[in-house]
Design a protein around this motif. Sequence first.
Motif, PDB file in Angstrom:
ATOM      1  N   UNK A  20       0.822  -1.191   0.000  1.00 18.87           N
ATOM      2  CA  UNK A  20       0.000   0.000   0.000  1.00 18.87           C
ATOM      3  C   UNK A  20       0.858   1.243   0.000  1.00 18.87           C
ATOM      4  N   UNK A  21       0.274   2.340  -0.468  1.00 16.39           N
ATOM      5  CA  UNK A  21       1.054   3.553  -0.672  1.00 16.39           C
ATOM      6  C   UNK A  21       1.156   4.419   0.573  1.00 16.39           C
ATOM      7  N   UNK A  22       0.387   4.098   1.616  1.00 14.46           N
ATOM      8  CA  UNK A  22       0.441   4.917   2.814  1.00 14.46           C
ATOM      9  C   UNK A  22       1.777   4.826   3.504  1.00 14.46           C
ATOM     10  N   UNK A  23       2.141   5.887   4.215  1.00 16.24           N
ATOM     11  CA  UNK A  23       3.445   5.919   4.872  1.00 16.24           C
ATOM     12  C   UNK A  23       3.341   5.735   6.375  1.00 16.24           C
ATOM     13  N   UNK A  24       2.120   5.594   6.892  1.00 15.68           N
ATOM     14  CA  UNK A  24       1.949   5.401   8.323  1.00 15.68           C
ATOM     15  C   UNK A  24       2.136   3.919   8.639  1.00 15.68           C
ATOM     16  N   UNK A  25       3.307   3.562   9.164  1.00 12.41           N
ATOM     17  CA  UNK A  25       3.605   2.156   9.372  1.00 12.41           C
ATOM     18  C   UNK A  25       2.742   1.543  10.470  1.00 12.41           C
ATOM     19  N   UNK A  26       2.261   2.376  11.406  1.00 10.50           N
ATOM     20  CA  UNK A  26       1.394   1.833  12.441  1.00 10.50           C
ATOM     21  C   UNK A  26       0.151   1.224  11.822  1.00 10.50           C
ATOM     22  N   UNK A  27      -0.324   1.832  10.726  1.00  8.03           N
ATOM     23  CA  UNK A  27      -1.517   1.324  10.066  1.00  8.03           C
ATOM     24  C   UNK A  27      -1.226   0.083   9.245  1.00  8.03           C
ATOM     25  N   UNK A  28       0.058  -0.256   9.061  1.00 10.46           N
ATOM     26  CA  UNK A  28       0.420  -1.405   8.245  1.00 10.46           C
ATOM     27  C   UNK A  28       0.556  -2.682   9.060  1.00 10.46           C
ATOM     28  N   UNK A  29       0.328  -2.621  10.356  1.00 12.00           N
ATOM     29  CA  UNK A  29       0.493  -3.802  11.185  1.00 12.00           C
ATOM     30  C   UNK A  29      -0.743  -4.692  11.033  1.00 12.00           C
ATOM     31  N   UNK A  30      -0.723  -5.478   9.969  1.00 11.79           N
ATOM     32  CA  UNK A  30      -1.854  -6.360   9.702  1.00 11.79           C
ATOM     33  C   UNK A  30      -1.369  -7.685   9.133  1.00 11.79           C
ATOM     34  N   UNK A  31      -2.200  -8.690   9.307  1.00 16.72           N
ATOM     35  CA  UNK A  31      -1.934 -10.026   8.781  1.00 16.72           C
ATOM     36  C   UNK A  31      -3.194 -10.488   8.073  1.00 16.72           C
ATOM     37  N   UNK A  32      -3.034 -10.941   6.836  1.00 15.35           N
ATOM     38  CA  UNK A  32      -4.161 -11.424   6.046  1.00 15.35           C
ATOM     39  C   UNK A  32      -3.962 -12.904   5.743  1.00 15.35           C
ATOM     40  N   UNK A  33      -4.955 -13.712   6.060  1.00 16.58           N
ATOM     41  CA  UNK A  33      -4.903 -15.155   5.806  1.00 16.58           C
ATOM     42  C   UNK A  33      -6.066 -15.548   4.908  1.00 16.58           C
ATOM     43  N   UNK A  34      -5.783 -16.392   3.915  1.00 15.20           N
ATOM     44  CA  UNK A  34      -6.800 -16.818   2.962  1.00 15.20           C
ATOM     45  C   UNK A  34      -6.973 -18.331   3.053  1.00 15.20           C
ATOM     46  N   UNK A  35      -8.227 -18.770   3.141  1.00 19.97           N
ATOM     47  CA  UNK A  35      -8.556 -20.184   3.249  1.00 19.97           C
ATOM     48  C   UNK A  35      -9.509 -20.576   2.120  1.00 19.97           C
ATOM     49  N   UNK A  36      -9.282 -21.724   1.533  1.00 21.49           N
ATOM     50  CA  UNK A  36     -10.199 -22.233   0.527  1.00 21.49           C
ATOM     51  C   UNK A  36     -11.064 -23.302   1.155  1.00 21.49           C
ATOM     52  N   UNK A  37     -12.362 -23.234   0.901  1.00 22.29           N
ATOM     53  CA  UNK A  37     -13.280 -24.205   1.490  1.00 22.29           C
ATOM     54  C   UNK A  37     -14.449 -24.426   0.543  1.00 22.29           C
ATOM     55  N   UNK A  49      -8.571 -10.990   8.067  1.00 17.50           N
ATOM     56  CA  UNK A  49      -7.549  -9.961   8.228  1.00 17.50           C
ATOM     57  C   UNK A  49      -7.542  -9.472   9.671  1.00 17.50           C
ATOM     58  N   UNK A  50      -6.392  -9.612  10.306  1.00 12.48           N
ATOM     59  CA  UNK A  50      -6.195  -9.135  11.684  1.00 12.48           C
ATOM     60  C   UNK A  50      -5.424  -7.822  11.617  1.00 12.48           C
ATOM     61  N   UNK A  51      -5.881  -6.817  12.324  1.00 11.16           N
ATOM     62  CA  UNK A  51      -5.224  -5.510  12.287  1.00 11.16           C
ATOM     63  C   UNK A  51      -4.911  -5.028  13.703  1.00 11.16           C
ATOM     64  N   UNK A  52      -3.904  -4.171  13.779  1.00  5.70           N
ATOM     65  CA  UNK A  52      -3.520  -3.573  15.055  1.00  5.70           C
ATOM     66  C   UNK A  52      -2.971  -2.187  14.781  1.00  5.70           C
TER      67      UNK A  52
END
Length: 299
Positions: A20-37, A49-52
């Motif tokens: 992403x183009x944003x420069x605020x690294x605090x907003x970048x603290x995220x984890x995205x997991x994809x599951x097929x079912x 998506x988990x965010x902090x």
Amino acid sequence: MRDFPSCFGENGVQVADSSSSGTNKAAQNLVTCVYQCKLHGRSCLITVTWTKNLMGQGLSVAIDDSTNQCICRVDIKPWLFSKRKGSKNLDSDSGKIDISWDFSNAKFGSGPEPVEDFFLAVAFNKEMALLLGDMKKEAYKKIDNSPVDSNAVFIAKREHIFGKKFYGAKAQFFDKGQMHDVSIECDTVDLKDPSLVIRIDSKTVMQIKRLKWKFRGNHTILVDGLPVEVFWDVHNWLFGNSMGNAVFMFQTCLSSEKFWASQSIFDPSKLSWSYSHQLREYQLQGLGFSLVLYAWKNE
């Protein structure tokens, strides 16, 4: 690389992307997991998506069908995450979707993902599609369903990591596989000839010298006796601004051509039956696993 589901919009990326183009690294603290079912025979992707950030911790759950059309999406905003226990009931064209969670006593590490004492459940017409966490009994009680394991397969993960010279993450390179420590070492400060070193469980599996000439590339490593393709793009670290990030992708090589071609480069006896059996199952399903790491330099 497979794009992430359309529900995630502009966050669906390829390895050459600079995130992403944003420069605020605090907003970048995220984890995205994809599951097929499968939801009543229909192939679907569930993106969690988990965010902090400074507002707290948040959660997003999106469900796409096989045509990448968004079936539903639920967002738990950080300022609402104090309500750590709850559920959402949604109606879709194909049936009822129940999303339930309990993070009342959840323990978190340094990242946004809970580590233990939690559950996140997604059910379709009372059939469990995805169940995360260690509170399985509580999850089935909430969904009001018999304890039948979900058929979800973990196929992709995207994570933002931070450091100055060393960057670390944990990863399973296929669903329910062994957990590994991934370490990336790259010192680009005041060095005429920086290099890139990647270690798995403290063992060096890849070293790239003359990085200024090889700032993008790919290389095959072995993890658990199976080939994993590593792609890297460190252009921003070497030639971009100080707020830029590098991108690394680890892609399991599950095509039969690459797998059998790789047999000559490792001892077949090291390929355990469970790994080889699961590999064949994934080949039949056409599934691989992608881990994308966005590495940001701390100031």
